[in-house]
Design a protein around this motif. Sequence first.
Motif, PDB file in Angstrom:
ATOM      1  N   GLU A 165       0.744  -1.548   0.097  1.00 58.47           N
ATOM      2  CA  GLU A 165      -0.370   0.108  -0.034  1.00 58.47           C
ATOM      3  C   GLU A 165       1.521   1.937   0.097  1.00 58.47           C
ATOM      4  O   GLU A 165       0.722   1.879  -0.392  1.00 58.47           O
ATOM      5  CB  GLU A 165      -0.837  -0.206   1.326  1.00 58.47           C
ATOM      6  N   THR A 166       2.018   0.932   1.035  1.00 55.65           N
ATOM      7  CA  THR A 166       2.919   2.179   0.675  1.00 55.65           C
ATOM      8  C   THR A 166       3.378   2.374  -0.645  1.00 55.65           C
ATOM      9  O   THR A 166       3.637   3.901  -1.086  1.00 55.65           O
ATOM     10  CB  THR A 166       4.371   2.036   1.970  1.00 55.65           C
ATOM     11  N   CYS A 167       4.347   1.160  -0.900  1.00 46.02           N
ATOM     12  CA  CYS A 167       4.206   1.504  -2.362  1.00 46.02           C
ATOM     13  C   CYS A 167       3.729   2.511  -3.596  1.00 46.02           C
ATOM     14  O   CYS A 167       3.513   3.121  -4.555  1.00 46.02           O
ATOM     15  CB  CYS A 167       4.612   0.273  -3.349  1.00 46.02           C
ATOM     16  N   LEU A 168       2.400   1.829  -3.719  1.00 39.93           N
ATOM     17  CA  LEU A 168       1.520   2.561  -4.429  1.00 39.93           C
ATOM     18  C   LEU A 168       0.972   3.789  -4.313  1.00 39.93           C
ATOM     19  O   LEU A 168       0.822   4.683  -5.053  1.00 39.93           O
ATOM     20  CB  LEU A 168      -0.327   1.055  -5.097  1.00 39.93           C
ATOM     21  N   ALA A 169       1.015   4.400  -2.953  1.00 39.76           N
ATOM     22  CA  ALA A 169       0.576   5.291  -3.041  1.00 39.76           C
ATOM     23  C   ALA A 169       1.490   6.288  -2.585  1.00 39.76           C
ATOM     24  O   ALA A 169       1.256   7.714  -3.511  1.00 39.76           O
ATOM     25  CB  ALA A 169       0.012   5.573  -0.978  1.00 39.76           C
ATOM     26  N   ALA A 170       2.701   6.400  -3.201  1.00 41.49           N
ATOM     27  CA  ALA A 170       4.038   7.036  -3.394  1.00 41.49           C
ATOM     28  C   ALA A 170       4.200   6.840  -4.969  1.00 41.49           C
ATOM     29  O   ALA A 170       4.274   8.237  -5.435  1.00 41.49           O
ATOM     30  CB  ALA A 170       5.378   5.891  -2.706  1.00 41.49           C
ATOM     31  N   LEU A 171       3.871   6.065  -5.475  1.00 39.24           N
ATOM     32  CA  LEU A 171       3.839   6.020  -7.224  1.00 39.24           C
ATOM     33  C   LEU A 171       2.364   6.714  -7.475  1.00 39.24           C
ATOM     34  O   LEU A 171       3.046   7.991  -8.277  1.00 39.24           O
ATOM     35  CB  LEU A 171       3.589   4.620  -7.139  1.00 39.24           C
ATOM     36  N   ALA A 172       1.525   6.427  -7.066  1.00 44.71           N
ATOM     37  CA  ALA A 172      -0.012   7.499  -7.106  1.00 44.71           C
ATOM     38  C   ALA A 172       0.506   8.504  -7.288  1.00 44.71           C
ATOM     39  O   ALA A 172       0.327  10.033  -7.673  1.00 44.71           O
ATOM     40  CB  ALA A 172      -0.980   7.064  -6.305  1.00 44.71           C
ATOM     41  N   ALA A 173       1.192   8.881  -6.210  1.00 43.56           N
ATOM     42  CA  ALA A 173       1.168  10.377  -5.769  1.00 43.56           C
ATOM     43  C   ALA A 173       2.608  11.551  -6.481  1.00 43.56           C
ATOM     44  O   ALA A 173       1.937  12.781  -6.406  1.00 43.56           O
ATOM     45  CB  ALA A 173       1.461  10.538  -3.778  1.00 43.56           C
ATOM     46  N   LEU A 174       3.447  10.022  -6.813  1.00 46.91           N
ATOM     47  CA  LEU A 174       4.283  10.789  -7.766  1.00 46.91           C
ATOM     48  C   LEU A 174       3.813  11.292  -9.365  1.00 46.91           C
ATOM     49  O   LEU A 174       4.067  12.221 -10.000  1.00 46.91           O
ATOM     50  CB  LEU A 174       5.562  10.354  -8.184  1.00 46.91           C
ATOM     51  N   ALA A 175       2.452  10.079  -9.513  1.00 47.37           N
ATOM     52  CA  ALA A 175       1.677  10.445 -10.918  1.00 47.37           C
ATOM     53  C   ALA A 175       0.853  11.514 -11.031  1.00 47.37           C
ATOM     54  O   ALA A 175       0.025  11.126 -10.824  1.00 47.37           O
ATOM     55  CB  ALA A 175       1.008   9.504 -11.195  1.00 47.37           C
ATOM     56  N   ASP A 176       1.352  12.871 -11.983  1.00 52.50           N
ATOM     57  CA  ASP A 176       1.029  14.180 -11.456  1.00 52.50           C
ATOM     58  C   ASP A 176       0.334  13.923 -12.857  1.00 52.50           C
ATOM     59  O   ASP A 176       0.246  15.235 -13.296  1.00 52.50           O
ATOM     60  CB  ASP A 176       1.339  15.132 -11.093  1.00 52.50           C
ATOM     61  N   GLY A 177      -0.312  13.028 -13.699  1.00 56.31           N
ATOM     62  CA  GLY A 177      -0.352  13.391 -15.486  1.00 56.31           C
ATOM     63  C   GLY A 177      -0.836  11.738 -15.260  1.00 56.31           C
ATOM     64  O   GLY A 177      -0.512  11.156 -14.155  1.00 56.31           O
ATOM     65  N   PRO A 178      -1.191  11.353 -16.403  1.00 60.11           N
ATOM     66  CA  PRO A 178      -1.347  10.159 -17.112  1.00 60.11           C
ATOM     67  C   PRO A 178      -0.605   8.765 -17.011  1.00 60.11           C
ATOM     68  O   PRO A 178      -0.863   8.108 -16.636  1.00 60.11           O
ATOM     69  CB  PRO A 178      -1.635  10.186 -18.353  1.00 60.11           C
ATOM     70  N   TRP A 179       1.054   9.516 -16.999  1.00 55.75           N
ATOM     71  CA  TRP A 179       1.960   8.466 -16.909  1.00 55.75           C
ATOM     72  C   TRP A 179       2.446   8.824 -15.237  1.00 55.75           C
ATOM     73  O   TRP A 179       2.473   9.771 -14.341  1.00 55.75           O
ATOM     74  CB  TRP A 179       2.792   9.002 -18.272  1.00 55.75           C
ATOM     75  N   LEU A 180       3.574   7.853 -14.738  1.00 55.16           N
ATOM     76  CA  LEU A 180       4.053   7.683 -13.412  1.00 55.16           C
ATOM     77  C   LEU A 180       5.276   9.061 -13.529  1.00 55.16           C
ATOM     78  O   LEU A 180       5.017   9.391 -12.477  1.00 55.16           O
ATOM     79  CB  LEU A 180       4.940   6.490 -13.051  1.00 55.16           C
ATOM     80  N   ALA A 181       5.322   9.520 -14.847  1.00 52.51           N
ATOM     81  CA  ALA A 181       6.427  10.942 -14.307  1.00 52.51           C
ATOM     82  C   ALA A 181       5.583  11.564 -14.854  1.00 52.51           C
ATOM     83  O   ALA A 181       6.630  12.434 -14.602  1.00 52.51           O
ATOM     84  CB  ALA A 181       7.839  10.307 -14.840  1.00 52.51           C
ATOM     85  N   GLY A 182       4.682  11.684 -14.722  1.00 57.42           N
ATOM     86  CA  GLY A 182       4.150  13.569 -15.728  1.00 57.42           C
ATOM     87  C   GLY A 182       3.292  13.089 -17.124  1.00 57.42           C
ATOM     88  O   GLY A 182       2.252  11.814 -17.479  1.00 57.42           O
TER      89      GLY A 182
END
Length: 209
Positions: free
Chosen positions: A141-158
């Motif tokens: 859950e920590t992993c998914l929350a961290a990746l979701a928080a970074l993903a401020d666009g349709p892709w993981l890095a924007g």
Amino acid sequence: MAQPTLYGAAYSVYVRACRMALAEKGVDYDLVAVDVFAPGGPPAEHLARQPFGKIPAFEHDGFALYETGAITRYVDETFDGPPLQPADPKARARMTQAIGIQDGHVYPDLVWGIYVERIEAPARGRASDEARIARLLPKAETCLAALAALADGPWLAGDVLTLADLHAAPMFALFRRTPEGAAMVARHPRLEAWWAAISGRSSFIETTP
Ligand SMILES: N[C@@H](CCC(=O)N[C@@H](CS)C(=O)NCC(=O)O)C(=O)O
């Protein structure tokens, strides 16, 4: 330009990440089968390419390389095709951060931990270690929350597809095969939308093990 060679096996998440990068760049390559789980361990010629006995290893034009993150960056920077790394330093740092989370946490905990215990262990006649799965679910859950928080666009890095997406997709493909993983990803709308997008790309479909 010479055609590169990738050494590994189609089932490997890291080999698949490299294959997806090559496919996204439109690069033809040779995939040479290596069985690192062969009785007796990885073949000696593979240890000469990858001293840790892991897959993948890579060779291009006499240049030998291992470590997936190095291979995918080299592929992106050497071959024509759409750039797979943001030019902006902050966006590039987010991409590197997302890949670091995947290598440091997603692969050991979600793939080797939850996926292997839930799917591979029973397939090989061993009961799943439920205590281990229960212990790892909060880390997942920590992993998914961290990746979701970074993903401020349709892709993981924007806004654009990057190496972070190609690195993550094979790991998520395995994690989502567990009931716990599929349900957990579904609770993160950004990751669920990302999964729909990345799993529909031809680079993902064509590299299905
Ligand atoms: N740090 C390596 C990790 C590669 C890796 O762990 N590959 C797995 C397959 S996905 C492997 O070779 N496992 C064999 C083993 O652990 O003995 C990379 O980025 O290439």
